[in-house]
Design an enzyme around this catalytic site. Structure first.
Site, PDB file in Angstrom:
ATOM      1  N   HIS A 116       0.863  -1.187   0.000  1.00  0.00           N
ATOM      2  CA  HIS A 116       0.000   0.000   0.000  1.00  0.00           C
ATOM      3  C   HIS A 116       0.891   1.226   0.000  1.00  0.00           C
ATOM      4  CE1 HIS A 116      -3.639   2.383   0.813  1.00  0.00           C
ATOM      5  NE2 HIS A 116      -2.822   3.149   1.532  1.00  0.00           N
ATOM      6  N   CYS A 117       0.740   2.067  -1.019  1.00  0.00           N
ATOM      7  CA  CYS A 117       1.582   3.242  -1.180  1.00  0.00           C
ATOM      8  C   CYS A 117       0.796   4.478  -0.745  1.00  0.00           C
ATOM      9  CB  CYS A 117       2.035   3.384  -2.633  1.00  0.00           C
ATOM     10  SG  CYS A 117       3.096   4.822  -2.924  1.00  0.00           S
ATOM     11  N   PRO A 118       1.215   5.156   0.323  1.00  0.00           N
ATOM     12  CA  PRO A 118       0.471   6.354   0.760  1.00  0.00           C
ATOM     13  C   PRO A 118       0.601   7.517  -0.214  1.00  0.00           C
ATOM     14  CG  PRO A 118       2.467   6.083   2.062  1.00  0.00           C
ATOM     15  CD  PRO A 118       2.337   4.841   1.222  1.00  0.00           C
TER      16      PRO A 118
END
Length: 349
Positions: free
Chosen positions: A182-184
């Protein structure tokens, strides 16, 4: 002898009751030879883990914090992209057009192409679904087909079946197929549906940052005030040595920096910011390409779920980027391409 028979029946009955359980996928009652915390159903193929405890849903504060964090990073990244484009055009192109009109038009066109590719790949990676798994029927033996839940597990967060290549994301609150991480900065997971867009975004950022850094350095060289080496021309310059000479050059650069215009300061910032971002994104891009080369993902590499299951090689990269079979045949050879095609077809079946 008559007294021993009821005891044997009681023992057999207790064994059957102790090790009788149900499959969550099709609901069949299973009789296990011995207690097994994890077992696989012979009918539907679902894997049941009896050691799993019920997961409590995340608190409202935790969910809001993740949403605010992702929104902040997405907005910050988008503003940085827009600032680099606008500031680069304002600071660099007066110098470029002063060289020649054709050179200015050429670099304007190149800037527009890189900007469109970067923003489009960012949009696809951030706002495209990462990879939602297909809906499958489960819970009833007449409904669930034989082997239809092969190697499926049960997600306690979603309360639904989870395919063997899926992971649950607590930020997105869904199970993502082929989830990498998951890439913020894009506010989204990187999965089967947007992984290629994410890699395209990283490649476009590396190329764009290299271009911005090179053009900023070139324009900064032309707008930089002339350096004054008045101390180097004195009679004491020969006794300074290499370190003293470098200190005088640094002092001359510092003095000239005070005379820089706003355009020059913006060029310095663009050069350093572009080089810093390029180094960081290049490391991330190389890591991603190594995982793709190994036929793995970042999450699977942490949990060691995929070790030895996939064959590493350049064919993984070619397949990931959607290269046609003719490219496989040209790069890998006709015999290897046919074997690879047959192996992939057998895995899909």
């Amino acid at each position: 002898m008559d007294e021993e028979a009821p005891e044997e029946e009681h023992c057999n009955k207790s064994v059957i009751e102790d090790f009788e359980t149900a499959c969550w996928g099709c609901g069949l009652r299973l009789h296990l030879a011995s207690y097994a915390p994890v077992f696989k159903c012979g009918w539907c193929g679902a894997i049941t883990d009896q050691n799993q405890s019920v997961r409590k849903p995340d608190s409202v504060c935790f969910s809001w914090w993740r949403c605010l964090r992702d929104g902040f990073f997405v907005g910050l990244l988008f503003l940085f992209i827009i600032f680099v484009i606008c500031a680069g055009v304002w600071a660099v192109y007066p110098v470029i057009f002063s060289v020649s009109y054709f050179c200015g038009v050429f670099h304007c066109t190149l800037t527009a192409i890189l900007s469109i590719i970067t923003i489009l790949s960012f949009y696809l990676a951030a706002f495209r679904p990462a990879g939602t798994q297909a809906n499958v029927q489960w819970g009833s033996y007449p409904v669930v087909g034989k082997g239809s839940l092969e190697n499926y597990t049960f997600c306690l967060y979603c309360g639904r079946p989870k395919s063997p290549r899926s992971h649950h994301c607590r930020s997105c609150k869904i199970c993502v197929l082929d989830m990498d991480h998951h890439c913020p900065f894009i506010g989204n997971c990187v999965g089967a549906a947007n992984h290629r867009s994410f890699i395209a975004f990283l490649i476009s950022v590396v190329i764009s940052c290299t271009y911005v850094a090179a053009m900023s350095i070139y324009a900064g060289y032309h707008v930089w005030p002339p350096l004054e080496y008045k101390y180097l021309t004195s009679s004491r310059s020969s006794s300074l040595g290499a370190i003293g000479t470098m200190k005088l050059i640094a002092a001359a650069l510092a003095d000239s920096t005070l005379l820089l215009s706003a355009r020059g300061l913006v060029l310095i910032y663009l050069a350093f910011a572009s080089l810093s971002v390029e180094i960081g994104i290049s490391v991330l891009l190389m890591q991603q390409l190594v995982f793709i080369y190994k036929g793995n993902t970042y999450i699977n590499s942490l949990s060691s779920e995929n070790d030895g299951n996939e064959e590493r090689g350049c064919h993984n990269l070619l397949r990931f980027f959607g290269c046609p079979y003719s490219v496989f045949k040209f790069l890998l050879g006709s015999a290897n391409a046919v074997k690879l095609q047959q192996r992939l077809s057998s895995k899909l079946l």
